[in-house]
Design an enzyme around this catalytic site. Sequence first.
Site, mmCIF file in Angstrom:
data_model
loop_
_atom_site.group_PDB
_atom_site.id
_atom_site.type_symbol
_atom_site.label_atom_id
_atom_site.label_comp_id
_atom_site.label_asym_id
_atom_site.label_seq_id
_atom_site.Cartn_x
_atom_site.Cartn_y
_atom_site.Cartn_z
ATOM 1 N N ARG A 178 0.766 -1.245 0.000
ATOM 2 C CA ARG A 178 0.000 0.000 0.000
ATOM 3 C C ARG A 178 0.800 1.299 0.000
ATOM 4 N NH1 ARG A 178 -2.419 -3.808 2.494
ATOM 5 N NH2 ARG A 178 -4.537 -4.322 1.882
ATOM 6 N N GLN A 218 2.552 -10.821 9.203
ATOM 7 C CA GLN A 218 1.583 -10.854 8.106
ATOM 8 C C GLN A 218 2.290 -11.322 6.838
ATOM 9 O OE1 GLN A 218 0.367 -6.575 8.334
ATOM 10 N NE2 GLN A 218 -1.664 -7.433 8.338
ATOM 11 N N HIS A 243 -0.528 -15.262 7.741
ATOM 12 C CA HIS A 243 -0.989 -15.364 6.356
ATOM 13 C C HIS A 243 -0.287 -16.498 5.605
ATOM 14 C CE1 HIS A 243 -2.464 -10.891 6.436
ATOM 15 N NE2 HIS A 243 -3.264 -11.718 7.051
ATOM 16 N N CYS A 246 -2.790 -29.262 -2.744
ATOM 17 C CA CYS A 246 -3.656 -29.567 -3.885
ATOM 18 C C CYS A 246 -5.102 -29.195 -3.550
ATOM 19 C CB CYS A 246 -3.561 -31.057 -4.232
ATOM 20 S SG CYS A 246 -4.719 -31.512 -5.543
ATOM 21 N N SER A 288 3.840 -2.146 9.336
ATOM 22 C CA SER A 288 2.491 -2.517 8.906
ATOM 23 C C SER A 288 1.619 -1.272 8.857
ATOM 24 C CB SER A 288 1.864 -3.538 9.856
ATOM 25 O OG SER A 288 0.503 -3.743 9.487
ATOM 26 N N SER A 289 0.819 -1.188 7.805
ATOM 27 C CA SER A 289 -0.114 -0.057 7.691
ATOM 28 C C SER A 289 -1.265 -0.215 8.683
ATOM 29 C CB SER A 289 -0.660 0.015 6.262
ATOM 30 O OG SER A 289 -1.289 -1.202 5.926
HETATM 31 P P1 NAD Z 1 1.117 -2.746 3.787
HETATM 32 O O1 NAD Z 1 1.664 -2.805 2.399
HETATM 33 O O2 NAD Z 1 -0.321 -2.486 3.958
HETATM 34 O O3 NAD Z 1 1.912 -1.651 4.637
HETATM 35 C C1 NAD Z 1 3.291 -1.661 4.752
HETATM 36 C C2 NAD Z 1 3.697 -0.454 5.571
HETATM 37 O O4 NAD Z 1 5.105 -0.500 5.762
HETATM 38 C C3 NAD Z 1 3.376 0.892 4.902
HETATM 39 O O5 NAD Z 1 2.572 1.660 5.767
HETATM 40 C C4 NAD Z 1 4.743 1.542 4.674
HETATM 41 O O6 NAD Z 1 4.750 2.923 4.969
HETATM 42 C C5 NAD Z 1 5.627 0.810 5.656
HETATM 43 N N1 NAD Z 1 7.016 0.676 5.208
HETATM 44 C C6 NAD Z 1 7.487 0.253 4.009
HETATM 45 N N2 NAD Z 1 8.827 0.178 4.013
HETATM 46 C C7 NAD Z 1 9.236 0.596 5.245
HETATM 47 C C8 NAD Z 1 10.496 0.746 5.857
HETATM 48 N N3 NAD Z 1 11.637 0.443 5.215
HETATM 49 N N4 NAD Z 1 10.536 1.215 7.131
HETATM 50 C C9 NAD Z 1 9.389 1.530 7.818
HETATM 51 N N5 NAD Z 1 8.154 1.381 7.264
HETATM 52 C C10 NAD Z 1 8.082 0.907 6.003
HETATM 53 O O7 NAD Z 1 1.569 -4.070 4.473
HETATM 54 P P2 NAD Z 1 0.884 -4.915 5.586
HETATM 55 O O8 NAD Z 1 0.248 -4.036 6.621
HETATM 56 O O9 NAD Z 1 1.879 -5.908 6.002
HETATM 57 O O10 NAD Z 1 -0.317 -5.674 4.855
HETATM 58 C C11 NAD Z 1 -0.243 -6.077 3.539
HETATM 59 C C12 NAD Z 1 -0.680 -7.482 3.278
HETATM 60 O O11 NAD Z 1 0.058 -7.907 2.168
HETATM 61 C C13 NAD Z 1 -0.354 -8.432 4.360
HETATM 62 O O12 NAD Z 1 -1.494 -9.159 4.530
HETATM 63 C C14 NAD Z 1 0.769 -9.320 3.831
HETATM 64 O O13 NAD Z 1 0.390 -10.663 3.943
HETATM 65 C C15 NAD Z 1 0.859 -9.035 2.374
HETATM 66 N N6 NAD Z 1 2.198 -8.727 1.847
HETATM 67 C C16 NAD Z 1 3.279 -9.441 2.245
HETATM 68 C C17 NAD Z 1 4.532 -9.143 1.736
HETATM 69 C C18 NAD Z 1 5.708 -9.954 2.213
HETATM 70 O O14 NAD Z 1 5.549 -11.113 2.550
HETATM 71 N N7 NAD Z 1 6.913 -9.358 2.259
HETATM 72 C C19 NAD Z 1 4.698 -8.116 0.825
HETATM 73 C C20 NAD Z 1 3.565 -7.398 0.418
HETATM 74 C C21 NAD Z 1 2.325 -7.714 0.949
#
Ligand code: NAD
Length: 244
Positions: free
Chosen positions: A36, A102, A120, A128, A192-193
């Site tokens: 996001r 997450q 998650h 399967c 996390s957002s």
């Molecule tokens: P999100 O994308 O909603 O939010 C990520 C947050 O991290 C943002 O608010 C951003 O400002 C912050 N951020 C990014 N880089 C940063 C940094 N270097 N330092 C500090 N803050 C930083 O992610 P979410 O809340 O984890 O939810 C997204 C969903 O997507 C989850 O359910 C997850 O399962 C999935 N997801 C997982 C991955 C992964 O496994 N790496 C990647 C993308 C999405």
Amino acid sequence: MSKQVDRLMDFLQKSRSLVVITGAGISTKAGIPDFRSSSGIYRQGGVNETLFHIDYFRDHPDEFYKTFGPLYEQITSAQPTYAHRFLKRLEELGRLKMIITQNIDGLHHKAGSANVIEIHGHLRQWDCLSCRASYGTEGWIDEKVKKGETPLCQGCGGILKPHVVFFGEYVMGLEKAMQFVQTADLLMVLGSSLVVYPVAGLPGYRDENAHFVILNKEATPLDDEADVVIHEDIDETLQKLGFL
Ligand code: NAD
């Protein structure tokens, strides 16, 4: 050090029961985009929430794997960040009781952390959809997925689904995660957002005396409730603490 970092250091030194919730932001430095933020996957075009909905996966598995292939390659070749290693160190020191993540990228495991709830799911197992057989990540599955092809069950020919929770499915280990949050004397959220439920609701289960810390580049809906909020890069903040 800023006052916020000083307070964080103080909390960490006093805490005996730390629980950490991690989101996609802890892995952006490893080269895996989050969903996001301004540089997130949703802003790059081609990928949106629909792709990760279970109904879409069931109806269009080939389209899913075509788009997911490059992302899978990116995720599986990524290495843990400073923050992942920092948390592993706190676990070694006996302070960190549980990581609730997450993320599906498996980077906490790669960093060597043992106490991790992957709410998650993860990409180390493939299930399967037809006969429920499960596979570890074998070479042929890895190769197919990286090429953007759909892996099929060797027993019945059914579609293999990564062991991850799609939108529209139940999360894994939520009860256990809630119990750990309740026992924490310090709860930290890293990257996390805090808008994806049910994980976004977990901080609501913390003890009223527990300290609450949020390290996230952008503001979250829970910032007002936290004792420490730092809107900076996670690695840069943790490096100031000097635990590693
Ligand atoms: P999100 O994308 O909603 O939010 C990520 C947050 O991290 C943002 O608010 C951003 O400002 C912050 N951020 C990014 N880089 C940063 C940094 N270097 N330092 C500090 N803050 C930083 O992610 P979410 O809340 O984890 O939810 C997204 C969903 O997507 C989850 O359910 C997850 O399962 C999935 N997801 C997982 C991955 C992964 O496994 N790496 C990647 C993308 C999405």
